[in-house]
Scaffold this motif. Structure first.
Motif, short mmCIF file in Angstrom:
data_model
loop_
_atom_site.label_atom_id
_atom_site.label_comp_id
_atom_site.label_asym_id
_atom_site.label_seq_id
_atom_site.Cartn_x
_atom_site.Cartn_y
_atom_site.Cartn_z
N THR A 1 0.83 -1.29 -0.17
CA THR A 1 0.06 -0.07 0.12
C THR A 1 0.75 1.35 -0.16
O THR A 1 2.15 1.26 0.22
CB THR A 1 -0.78 -0.16 1.34
N HIS A 2 0.16 2.55 -0.42
CA HIS A 2 1.04 3.86 -0.32
C HIS A 2 0.31 4.75 0.59
O HIS A 2 -1.03 4.37 1.05
CB HIS A 2 1.16 4.34 -1.69
N ASN A 3 1.01 5.68 1.17
CA ASN A 3 0.40 6.44 2.19
C ASN A 3 -0.14 7.74 1.27
O ASN A 3 0.16 7.58 0.07
CB ASN A 3 1.40 7.06 3.32
N VAL A 4 -0.51 8.83 1.83
CA VAL A 4 -1.14 9.93 1.07
C VAL A 4 -0.26 10.58 0.52
O VAL A 4 -0.46 11.14 -0.71
CB VAL A 4 -1.87 10.97 2.32
N GLN A 5 1.04 10.45 0.37
CA GLN A 5 2.05 11.20 -0.09
C GLN A 5 2.47 10.12 -1.33
O GLN A 5 3.45 10.57 -1.94
CB GLN A 5 3.06 11.38 0.65
N GLU B 1 3.89 7.37 -0.89
CA GLU B 1 5.15 6.51 -0.65
C GLU B 1 4.60 5.23 -0.41
O GLU B 1 3.67 4.65 0.28
CB GLU B 1 5.93 7.02 0.55
N GLU B 2 5.63 4.18 -0.67
CA GLU B 2 5.25 2.71 -0.41
C GLU B 2 5.44 2.71 1.10
O GLU B 2 6.21 2.88 1.69
CB GLU B 2 6.20 1.85 -1.09
N GLN B 3 4.37 1.97 1.61
CA GLN B 3 4.51 1.60 3.27
C GLN B 3 4.87 0.30 3.40
O GLN B 3 4.71 -0.47 2.93
CB GLN B 3 2.83 1.69 3.58
N GLN B 4 6.01 0.44 4.66
CA GLN B 4 6.57 -0.84 5.08
C GLN B 4 5.32 -1.23 6.18
O GLN B 4 4.80 -0.48 6.84
CB GLN B 4 7.84 -0.52 5.51
N LYS B 5 5.63 -2.61 6.40
CA LYS B 5 4.69 -3.11 7.58
C LYS B 5 4.99 -2.32 8.88
O LYS B 5 4.20 -2.08 9.60
CB LYS B 5 4.91 -4.51 7.58
N LEU B 6 6.19 -1.91 8.93
CA LEU B 6 6.76 -1.39 10.25
C LEU B 6 6.15 -0.05 10.08
O LEU B 6 6.09 0.55 11.33
CB LEU B 6 8.30 -1.46 10.63
N VAL C 1 -1.91 14.13 14.31
CA VAL C 1 -1.66 13.93 12.92
C VAL C 1 -0.40 13.24 12.75
O VAL C 1 0.46 13.13 13.46
CB VAL C 1 -1.46 15.37 12.48
N SER C 2 -0.43 12.22 11.69
CA SER C 2 0.56 11.20 11.43
C SER C 2 0.92 11.36 10.06
O SER C 2 -0.02 11.79 9.08
CB SER C 2 0.05 9.92 11.98
N GLU C 3 2.13 10.93 9.60
CA GLU C 3 2.56 11.03 8.23
C GLU C 3 1.71 9.89 7.66
O GLU C 3 1.41 10.06 6.28
CB GLU C 3 3.97 10.55 8.30
N GLU C 4 1.07 9.03 8.27
CA GLU C 4 0.60 7.75 7.64
C GLU C 4 -0.85 7.95 7.41
O GLU C 4 -1.67 7.21 6.84
CB GLU C 4 0.86 6.49 8.43
N LEU C 5 -1.56 9.05 7.78
CA LEU C 5 -2.73 9.28 7.72
C LEU C 5 -3.11 10.61 7.07
O LEU C 5 -2.55 11.72 7.29
CB LEU C 5 -3.51 9.55 9.40
N GLU C 6 -4.15 10.69 6.34
CA GLU C 6 -4.38 11.76 5.38
C GLU C 6 -4.95 12.91 6.31
O GLU C 6 -4.70 13.93 5.99
CB GLU C 6 -5.31 11.31 4.32
#
Ligand code: MN
Ligand code: MN
Length: 358
Positions: A58-62, A64-69, A91-96
């Protein structure tokens, strides 16, 4: 009086006692952040044994490919911090969008922005990674679920820091009165105050930049790097070393410990125009740490912490480290803003001649 080591918890309570009007809520929030970092350190330290290496697909809102970690660290940060009642929002890098704190938990007056796992593309090669966090006060009457509450310049941060998961795990923190480093003692499970009053060394002969982007650099950056590379016989009159870890936390930590300058400038690519690093949970917290340690954090053009954010995941050019070195880079940006850099001093030996058209 018996001497013994000071824990992070004791340090924070001591700081709270010095600050008139401070409440225990802030101390409790920092304790939760500390626990999140310890939990992430534990999982990261297990490596392949925990079965959490690799990509998720999967990819985040930016994009970028997400790692499981990345996702696991994000879940740890959210679940460790959501229940305490000290936060109005996260707010997190991983959440839109801002995270919605479950209704059963009380709301508090602080906002938390974080990069749960910085440098995560380095996980599989066992290079240091980290977590970055920034704490803001929620504006009076604002909802922590409204992203506008988070759009405050970095100068308004009440606390910022990072954890670095390297050969040792450390937590580096500023509450606006200097920068302090704590080392995780795994036997007793506590961070110990091992690095009081960290200062970025004033003199440096190290710089960190991704030179594979050199053909896109703006003239000021080309000039700065050319002058470093020219070494002893160039205008700087000394030899420089180059470093590049591609993990912001690890770069910041190195600069805090032994000096240097880091550049991820905006560049002339369409995708690079506004820089690469994210303002709210990368540049602002790292910038506050660096400035509190006597260094300087800049966009290349001016103070990074003074940018008025327009969006949660806004990017920025980011240059930080030894104060005078960063000021030099800002001067070059002013000099070359309006005219091309033709490497006049280095036409014969400039590594980036081709890119300069020289
Ligand atoms: Mn990051
Ligand atoms: Mn990350």
């Amino acid at each position: 009086m018996p001497q013994r080591e000071t824990t992070l918890t004791e340090f924070i309570i001591g700081e709270q006692r010095k600050a008139p009007g401070a409440t225990g809520g802030f101390t409790a929030l920092l304790n939760d952040i500390r626990l999140a970092c310890k939990r992430i350190a534990h999982v990261v330290g297990k490596g392949a044994l925990a079965g959490v290496h690799g990509r998720t697909g999967t990819h985040n809102v930016q994009g970028e490919e997400q790692q499981k970690l990345d996702l696991l660290a994000n879940d740890i940060f959210l679940s460790t911090n959501e229940w305490g009642g000290h936060l109005a929002g996260m707010v997190s890098e991983e959440l839109e969008h801002p995270y919605r704190i479950p209704a059963e938990y009380p709301r508090g007056r602080y906002l938390l922005a974080f990069d749960p796992l910085d440098g995560s593309s380095n996980i599989d090669v066992n290079v240091s990674v980290g977590s970055i966090f920034s704490v803001l006060a929620c504006p009076e009457g604002a909802s922590g679920e409204d992203e506008r509450a988070f759009l405050q310049p970095g100068t308004r941060q009440v606390c910022a820091g990072y954890a670095i998961y390297g050969p040792t795990t450390m937590l580096v923190l500023t509450l606006g009165r200097g920068v302090h480093g704590f080392t995780l003692d795994r036997e007793i499970g506590e961070f110990i105050h091992t690095h009081p009053d960290l200062r970025v060394p004033e003199e440096t002969s190290e710089f960190a930049i991704n030179t594979s982007n050199s053909r896109f650099w703006e003239p000021a950056v080309k000039r700065y790097v050319d002058e470093c590379l020219a070494g002893r016989s160039g205008p700087r009159g000394k030899d420089f070393n180059m470093r590049w870890i591609a993990s912001l936390v690890a770069e910041a930590h190195r600069i805090l410990m032994r000096g240097g300058v880091f550049l991820y400038p905006r560049d002339e690519r369409e995708s690079g125009r506004s820089g690469r690093l994210r303002l709210l949970y990368e540049a602002n917290p790292i910038g506050m740490v660096i400035e509190q340690a006597g260094g300087r954090a800049s966009t290349g053009y001016g103070p990074a912490l003074e940018i008025a954010p327009q969006g949660l995941h806004q990017r920025t050019g980011f240059v930080f480290g030894a104060r005078r070195e960063v000021e030099r880079i800002e001067t070059y940006h002013r000099d070359y803003n309006e005219r091309p850099y033709d490497a006049p001093l280095f036409a014969a030996r400039g590594l980036f001649r081709g890119a300069n058209g020289g």
